[in-house]
Scaffold this motif. Sequence first.
Motif, PDB file in Angstrom:
ATOM      1  N   GLY A   3     -39.295 -36.981  41.024  1.00 50.46           N
ATOM      2  CA  GLY A   3     -38.545 -36.992  42.270  1.00 50.46           C
ATOM      3  C   GLY A   3     -37.453 -35.941  42.295  1.00 50.46           C
ATOM      4  N   ASP A   4     -36.954 -35.540  41.111  1.00 54.83           N
ATOM      5  CA  ASP A   4     -35.908 -34.519  41.037  1.00 54.83           C
ATOM      6  C   ASP A   4     -36.437 -33.135  41.383  1.00 54.83           C
ATOM      7  OD1 ASP A   4     -34.149 -36.460  40.286  1.00 54.83           O
ATOM      8  OD2 ASP A   4     -34.302 -36.039  38.133  1.00 54.83           O
ATOM      9  N   ASP A   5     -37.744 -32.940  41.321  1.00 62.36           N
ATOM     10  CA  ASP A   5     -38.339 -31.635  41.595  1.00 62.36           C
ATOM     11  C   ASP A   5     -38.658 -31.442  43.076  1.00 62.36           C
ATOM     12  OD1 ASP A   5     -38.179 -31.077  38.923  1.00 62.36           O
ATOM     13  OD2 ASP A   5     -40.270 -31.568  38.507  1.00 62.36           O
ATOM     14  N   LEU A   6     -38.285 -32.400  43.910  1.00 67.09           N
ATOM     15  CA  LEU A   6     -38.553 -32.307  45.339  1.00 67.09           C
ATOM     16  C   LEU A   6     -37.250 -32.117  46.103  1.00 67.09           C
ATOM     17  CD1 LEU A   6     -41.114 -35.222  45.841  1.00 67.09           C
ATOM     18  CD2 LEU A   6     -41.597 -32.786  45.666  1.00 67.09           C
ATOM     19  N   ILE A   7     -37.315 -31.281  47.132  1.00 69.24           N
ATOM     20  CA  ILE A   7     -36.196 -31.172  48.054  1.00 69.24           C
ATOM     21  C   ILE A   7     -36.719 -31.411  49.455  1.00 69.24           C
ATOM     22  CG2 ILE A   7     -34.785 -29.640  46.645  1.00 69.24           C
ATOM     23  CD1 ILE A   7     -35.742 -27.310  48.323  1.00 69.24           C
ATOM     24  N   GLU A   8     -35.852 -31.904  50.300  1.00 75.21           N
ATOM     25  CA  GLU A   8     -36.237 -32.191  51.676  1.00 75.21           C
ATOM     26  C   GLU A   8     -35.706 -31.077  52.566  1.00 75.21           C
ATOM     27  OE1 GLU A   8     -36.658 -36.153  54.422  1.00 75.21           O
ATOM     28  OE2 GLU A   8     -35.178 -36.125  52.827  1.00 75.21           O
ATOM     29  N   LEU A   9     -36.623 -30.447  53.294  1.00 75.87           N
ATOM     30  CA  LEU A   9     -36.285 -29.308  54.146  1.00 75.87           C
ATOM     31  C   LEU A   9     -36.663 -29.573  55.588  1.00 75.87           C
ATOM     32  CD1 LEU A   9     -37.749 -26.367  52.022  1.00 75.87           C
ATOM     33  CD2 LEU A   9     -35.374 -27.120  52.101  1.00 75.87           C
ATOM     34  N   THR A  17     -34.715 -26.771  68.318  1.00 78.36           N
ATOM     35  CA  THR A  17     -35.579 -27.846  67.836  1.00 78.36           C
ATOM     36  C   THR A  17     -35.856 -27.653  66.352  1.00 78.36           C
ATOM     37  OG1 THR A  17     -37.581 -26.622  68.431  1.00 78.36           O
ATOM     38  CG2 THR A  17     -36.700 -28.144  70.091  1.00 78.36           C
ATOM     39  N   ASP A  18     -36.301 -28.715  65.728  1.00 69.94           N
ATOM     40  CA  ASP A  18     -36.554 -28.689  64.289  1.00 69.94           C
ATOM     41  C   ASP A  18     -38.016 -28.971  63.980  1.00 69.94           C
ATOM     42  OD1 ASP A  18     -33.882 -28.268  63.680  1.00 69.94           O
ATOM     43  OD2 ASP A  18     -33.434 -30.404  63.522  1.00 69.94           O
ATOM     44  N   ILE A  19     -38.472 -28.392  62.882  1.00 69.44           N
ATOM     45  CA  ILE A  19     -39.753 -28.745  62.280  1.00 69.44           C
ATOM     46  C   ILE A  19     -39.400 -29.482  61.001  1.00 69.44           C
ATOM     47  CG2 ILE A  19     -41.849 -27.890  61.175  1.00 69.44           C
ATOM     48  CD1 ILE A  19     -41.722 -25.448  62.980  1.00 69.44           C
ATOM     49  N   GLY A  20     -39.889 -30.689  60.868  1.00 68.38           N
ATOM     50  CA  GLY A  20     -39.605 -31.475  59.671  1.00 68.38           C
ATOM     51  C   GLY A  20     -38.593 -32.548  59.976  1.00 68.38           C
ATOM     52  N   PRO A  21     -38.041 -33.145  58.983  1.00 69.01           N
ATOM     53  CA  PRO A  21     -37.999 -32.765  57.564  1.00 69.01           C
ATOM     54  C   PRO A  21     -39.245 -33.203  56.802  1.00 69.01           C
ATOM     55  CG  PRO A  21     -36.619 -34.677  57.920  1.00 69.01           C
ATOM     56  CD  PRO A  21     -37.167 -34.283  59.268  1.00 69.01           C
ATOM     57  N   ASN A  22     -39.551 -32.427  55.773  1.00 67.25           N
ATOM     58  CA  ASN A  22     -40.634 -32.723  54.838  1.00 67.25           C
ATOM     59  C   ASN A  22     -40.136 -32.422  53.438  1.00 67.25           C
ATOM     60  OD1 ASN A  22     -42.730 -33.394  56.753  1.00 67.25           O
ATOM     61  ND2 ASN A  22     -42.771 -31.237  57.270  1.00 67.25           N
ATOM     62  N   LYS A  23     -40.772 -33.055  52.454  1.00 62.29           N
ATOM     63  CA  LYS A  23     -40.395 -32.825  51.058  1.00 62.29           C
ATOM     64  C   LYS A  23     -41.299 -31.763  50.453  1.00 62.29           C
ATOM     65  CE  LYS A  23     -38.223 -37.181  50.255  1.00 62.29           C
ATOM     66  NZ  LYS A  23     -37.754 -38.072  49.248  1.00 62.29           N
ATOM     67  N   TYR A  24     -40.679 -30.874  49.663  1.00 64.29           N
ATOM     68  CA  TYR A  24     -41.397 -29.785  49.025  1.00 64.29           C
ATOM     69  C   TYR A  24     -40.990 -29.714  47.557  1.00 64.29           C
ATOM     70  CZ  TYR A  24     -42.302 -28.329  53.808  1.00 64.29           C
ATOM     71  OH  TYR A  24     -42.707 -28.295  55.118  1.00 64.29           O
ATOM     72  N   SER A  73     -34.675 -19.544  45.374  1.00 65.61           N
ATOM     73  CA  SER A  73     -34.100 -19.174  46.656  1.00 65.61           C
ATOM     74  C   SER A  73     -32.962 -20.079  47.094  1.00 65.61           C
ATOM     75  CB  SER A  73     -35.175 -19.217  47.748  1.00 65.61           C
ATOM     76  OG  SER A  73     -36.222 -18.351  47.424  1.00 65.61           O
ATOM     77  N   ARG A  74     -32.865 -21.208  46.523  1.00 69.43           N
ATOM     78  CA  ARG A  74     -31.947 -22.232  46.986  1.00 69.43           C
ATOM     79  C   ARG A  74     -30.503 -21.927  46.579  1.00 69.43           C
ATOM     80  NH1 ARG A  74     -32.777 -28.263  44.690  1.00 69.43           N
ATOM     81  NH2 ARG A  74     -30.673 -28.218  44.012  1.00 69.43           N
ATOM     82  N   VAL A  75     -29.571 -22.294  47.433  1.00 67.86           N
ATOM     83  CA  VAL A  75     -28.146 -22.098  47.154  1.00 67.86           C
ATOM     84  C   VAL A  75     -27.561 -23.466  46.849  1.00 67.86           C
ATOM     85  CG1 VAL A  75     -25.963 -21.269  48.089  1.00 67.86           C
ATOM     86  CG2 VAL A  75     -28.094 -20.151  48.735  1.00 67.86           C
ATOM     87  N   PRO A  76     -27.193 -23.731  45.581  1.00 71.97           N
ATOM     88  CA  PRO A  76     -26.745 -25.070  45.214  1.00 71.97           C
ATOM     89  C   PRO A  76     -25.381 -25.463  45.758  1.00 71.97           C
ATOM     90  CG  PRO A  76     -26.628 -23.609  43.327  1.00 71.97           C
ATOM     91  CD  PRO A  76     -27.260 -22.841  44.443  1.00 71.97           C
ATOM     92  N   VAL A  77     -24.528 -24.522  46.126  1.00 77.80           N
ATOM     93  CA  VAL A  77     -23.188 -24.849  46.594  1.00 77.80           C
ATOM     94  C   VAL A  77     -23.268 -25.626  47.900  1.00 77.80           C
ATOM     95  CG1 VAL A  77     -20.977 -23.885  47.343  1.00 77.80           C
ATOM     96  CG2 VAL A  77     -22.269 -22.801  45.497  1.00 77.80           C
ATOM     97  N   GLY A  78     -22.627 -26.757  47.947  1.00 76.17           N
ATOM     98  CA  GLY A  78     -22.577 -27.551  49.171  1.00 76.17           C
ATOM     99  C   GLY A  78     -23.755 -28.478  49.376  1.00 76.17           C
ATOM    100  N   GLU A  79     -24.736 -28.443  48.515  1.00 78.98           N
ATOM    101  CA  GLU A  79     -25.874 -29.346  48.666  1.00 78.98           C
ATOM    102  C   GLU A  79     -25.549 -30.679  48.002  1.00 78.98           C
ATOM    103  OE1 GLU A  79     -29.350 -25.966  48.605  1.00 78.98           O
ATOM    104  OE2 GLU A  79     -29.299 -27.469  47.075  1.00 78.98           O
ATOM    105  N   SER A  83     -29.894 -35.123  50.355  1.00 76.99           N
ATOM    106  CA  SER A  83     -29.617 -34.578  51.677  1.00 76.99           C
ATOM    107  C   SER A  83     -30.767 -33.684  52.124  1.00 76.99           C
ATOM    108  CB  SER A  83     -28.309 -33.784  51.678  1.00 76.99           C
ATOM    109  OG  SER A  83     -28.434 -32.639  50.876  1.00 76.99           O
ATOM    110  N   VAL A  84     -30.826 -33.458  53.419  1.00 79.88           N
ATOM    111  CA  VAL A  84     -31.844 -32.582  53.988  1.00 79.88           C
ATOM    112  C   VAL A  84     -31.228 -31.193  54.138  1.00 79.88           C
ATOM    113  CG1 VAL A  84     -33.303 -32.133  55.993  1.00 79.88           C
ATOM    114  CG2 VAL A  84     -32.915 -34.479  55.234  1.00 79.88           C
ATOM    115  N   ILE A  85     -31.923 -30.186  53.644  1.00 75.87           N
ATOM    116  CA  ILE A  85     -31.465 -28.809  53.753  1.00 75.87           C
ATOM    117  C   ILE A  85     -32.091 -28.205  55.006  1.00 75.87           C
ATOM    118  CG2 ILE A  85     -31.482 -26.536  52.674  1.00 75.87           C
ATOM    119  CD1 ILE A  85     -31.772 -28.041  49.968  1.00 75.87           C
ATOM    120  N   THR A  86     -31.244 -27.641  55.849  1.00 75.76           N
ATOM    121  CA  THR A  86     -31.727 -26.997  57.065  1.00 75.76           C
ATOM    122  C   THR A  86     -31.798 -25.495  56.844  1.00 75.76           C
ATOM    123  OG1 THR A  86     -30.711 -28.706  58.432  1.00 75.76           O
ATOM    124  CG2 THR A  86     -31.309 -26.640  59.532  1.00 75.76           C
TER     125      THR A  86
END
Length: 119
Positions: A3-9, A17-24, A73-79, A83-86
């Motif tokens: 579960g730690d290897d998944l992020i929700e985007l 409008t938004d597409i998602g969220p989905n886990k990747y 590619s991900r920026v860890p600051v503020g995450e 949480s869902v990353i937009t």
Amino acid sequence: MAGDDLIELKFRLLDGTDIGPNKYDLSTTVESLKKNILNIWPAGKEISPKTINDLKLINAGRVLENNRTLAESRVPVGELPESVITMHLVVRPTTTDKNNEKQLVKAPKTNRCSSCTIL
């Protein structure tokens, strides 16, 4: 896959409008993420991408490169955990072909604003 290897985007389009969220999975490349977005693109949108090259993903002000993974590619600051990353999703306009350009040049120029006068 833990579960730690998944992020929700979710992906925010220009119209808000938004597409998602989905886990990747974090090992997912940006290129395969764009392919997935093409497959789930909402019907009825005025602008639709035709290839992954028409899509630009932006996370925290940086354009993501196709050959990188989400972990790179991900920026860890503020995450925050859970949480869902937009990410912003920009569709590049398709280029017009030479025939359409010639037709546009030959078309008569008209004033679009009837209340303005150009001196």
